[in-house]
Write a protein that holds these residues in place. Structure first.
Motif, PDB file in Angstrom:
ATOM      1  N   MET A   1       0.839  -1.172   0.000  1.00 12.43           N
ATOM      2  CA  MET A   1       0.000   0.000   0.000  1.00 12.43           C
ATOM      3  C   MET A   1       0.888   1.240   0.000  1.00 12.43           C
ATOM      4  SD  MET A   1      -3.238   1.634   1.187  1.00 12.43           S
ATOM      5  CE  MET A   1      -4.052   0.177   0.756  1.00 12.43           C
ATOM      6  N   LEU A   2       0.585   2.177  -0.850  1.00 12.28           N
ATOM      7  CA  LEU A   2       1.331   3.427  -0.947  1.00 12.28           C
ATOM      8  C   LEU A   2       0.631   4.519  -0.144  1.00 12.28           C
ATOM      9  CD1 LEU A   2       2.245   3.464  -4.740  1.00 12.28           C
ATOM     10  CD2 LEU A   2       3.716   2.876  -2.824  1.00 12.28           C
ATOM     11  N   VAL A   3       1.440   5.380   0.465  1.00 16.45           N
ATOM     12  CA  VAL A   3       0.932   6.490   1.265  1.00 16.45           C
ATOM     13  C   VAL A   3       1.399   7.796   0.635  1.00 16.45           C
ATOM     14  CG1 VAL A   3       1.010   7.594   3.525  1.00 16.45           C
ATOM     15  CG2 VAL A   3       0.989   5.111   3.366  1.00 16.45           C
ATOM     16  N   ASN A   4       0.461   8.691   0.378  1.00 19.25           N
ATOM     17  CA  ASN A   4       0.777   9.989  -0.207  1.00 19.25           C
ATOM     18  C   ASN A   4       1.523  10.832   0.830  1.00 19.25           C
ATOM     19  OD1 ASN A   4       0.637  12.733  -1.030  1.00 19.25           O
ATOM     20  ND2 ASN A   4      -1.075  12.244  -2.358  1.00 19.25           N
ATOM     21  N   ILE A   5       2.680  11.362   0.423  1.00 17.25           N
ATOM     22  CA  ILE A   5       3.461  12.228   1.317  1.00 17.25           C
ATOM     23  C   ILE A   5       3.547  13.651   0.767  1.00 17.25           C
ATOM     24  CG2 ILE A   5       4.782  10.370   2.369  1.00 17.25           C
ATOM     25  CD1 ILE A   5       7.118  11.201   0.457  1.00 17.25           C
ATOM     26  N   GLY A   6       2.646  13.969  -0.153  1.00 16.21           N
ATOM     27  CA  GLY A   6       2.562  15.316  -0.695  1.00 16.21           C
ATOM     28  C   GLY A   6       3.034  15.422  -2.123  1.00 16.21           C
ATOM     29  N   VAL A  11       5.162   6.777  -0.551  1.00 15.19           N
ATOM     30  CA  VAL A  11       6.101   5.781  -0.046  1.00 15.19           C
ATOM     31  C   VAL A  11       5.306   4.519   0.263  1.00 15.19           C
ATOM     32  CG1 VAL A  11       7.765   7.415   0.914  1.00 15.19           C
ATOM     33  CG2 VAL A  11       5.908   6.595   2.342  1.00 15.19           C
ATOM     34  N   ALA A  12       5.992   3.381   0.251  1.00 15.68           N
ATOM     35  CA  ALA A  12       5.355   2.116   0.597  1.00 15.68           C
ATOM     36  C   ALA A  12       5.189   2.070   2.114  1.00 15.68           C
ATOM     37  CB  ALA A  12       6.201   0.956   0.103  1.00 15.68           C
ATOM     38  N   ALA A  13       3.960   1.942   2.573  1.00  8.30           N
ATOM     39  CA  ALA A  13       3.661   1.985   4.005  1.00  8.30           C
ATOM     40  C   ALA A  13       4.417   0.912   4.780  1.00  8.30           C
ATOM     41  CB  ALA A  13       2.155   1.833   4.234  1.00  8.30           C
ATOM     42  N   ILE A  53      11.264  10.886   6.823  1.00 13.53           N
ATOM     43  CA  ILE A  53      10.755   9.517   6.860  1.00 13.53           C
ATOM     44  C   ILE A  53      11.932   8.582   6.623  1.00 13.53           C
ATOM     45  CG2 ILE A  53       9.188   7.858   5.778  1.00 13.53           C
ATOM     46  CD1 ILE A  53       7.584  10.406   4.813  1.00 13.53           C
ATOM     47  N   ILE A  54      12.091   7.613   7.510  1.00 11.31           N
ATOM     48  CA  ILE A  54      13.185   6.648   7.378  1.00 11.31           C
ATOM     49  C   ILE A  54      12.592   5.303   6.996  1.00 11.31           C
ATOM     50  CG2 ILE A  54      15.107   5.519   8.555  1.00 11.31           C
ATOM     51  CD1 ILE A  54      15.166   8.017  10.390  1.00 11.31           C
ATOM     52  N   THR A  55      13.188   4.659   5.989  1.00  9.71           N
ATOM     53  CA  THR A  55      12.686   3.374   5.523  1.00  9.71           C
ATOM     54  C   THR A  55      13.604   2.237   5.958  1.00  9.71           C
ATOM     55  OG1 THR A  55      13.874   3.411   3.425  1.00  9.71           O
ATOM     56  CG2 THR A  55      11.721   4.508   3.476  1.00  9.71           C
ATOM     57  N   ASP A  56      13.125   1.016   5.782  1.00  9.02           N
ATOM     58  CA  ASP A  56      13.914  -0.154   6.174  1.00  9.02           C
ATOM     59  C   ASP A  56      15.112  -0.388   5.262  1.00  9.02           C
ATOM     60  OD1 ASP A  56      12.505  -0.999   3.970  1.00  9.02           O
ATOM     61  OD2 ASP A  56      11.652  -2.774   4.928  1.00  9.02           O
ATOM     62  N   ASP A  76      -3.842   4.949   8.706  1.00 11.68           N
ATOM     63  CA  ASP A  76      -4.994   4.608   7.860  1.00 11.68           C
ATOM     64  C   ASP A  76      -4.630   3.523   6.855  1.00 11.68           C
ATOM     65  OD1 ASP A  76      -6.390   6.530   9.260  1.00 11.68           O
ATOM     66  OD2 ASP A  76      -6.294   8.033   7.647  1.00 11.68           O
ATOM     67  N   ALA A  77      -3.440   3.631   6.267  1.00 12.53           N
ATOM     68  CA  ALA A  77      -2.999   2.659   5.264  1.00 12.53           C
ATOM     69  C   ALA A  77      -2.778   1.280   5.872  1.00 12.53           C
ATOM     70  CB  ALA A  77      -1.725   3.136   4.580  1.00 12.53           C
TER      71      ALA A  77
END
Length: 81
Positions: A1-6, A11-13, A53-56, A76-77
């Motif tokens: 699921m993708l999350v809108n960051i503007g 980004v992938a949730a 935002i920090i990703t894995d 929500d995502a």
């Protein structure tokens, strides 16, 4: 699921491990380090950075949205309400 960051960026949730306010000095050092290692993604569209935002995968994504907004969209995502 993708999350809108503007600005139509997402980004992938499931890959997000942290959402942090961009103000503290350690975040500035983190951004510089990510830039040196070519792991910095600027999704601010020229606006002021408010959220880091920090990703894995150790990528650092910059967003101009408020941290609370990004966090709520992630909740929500992920179905966390």
């Amino acid at each position: 699921m993708l999350v809108n960051i503007g600005f139509d960026n997402a980004v992938a949730a499931q890959r997000v491990i942290a959402v942090i306010s961009a103000d503290p000095s350690p975040m500035k050092r983190l951004r510089e380090e990510a830039s040196r290692h070519q792991k910095l993604i600027d999704a601010t569209n020229g606006r002021r950075t408010r959220t880091v935002i920090i990703t894995d995968s150790d990528h650092v994504v910059l967003s101009s949205l408020q941290p609370e907004t990004v966090t709520q969209r992630l909740r929500d995502a992920r179905g966390g309400g």
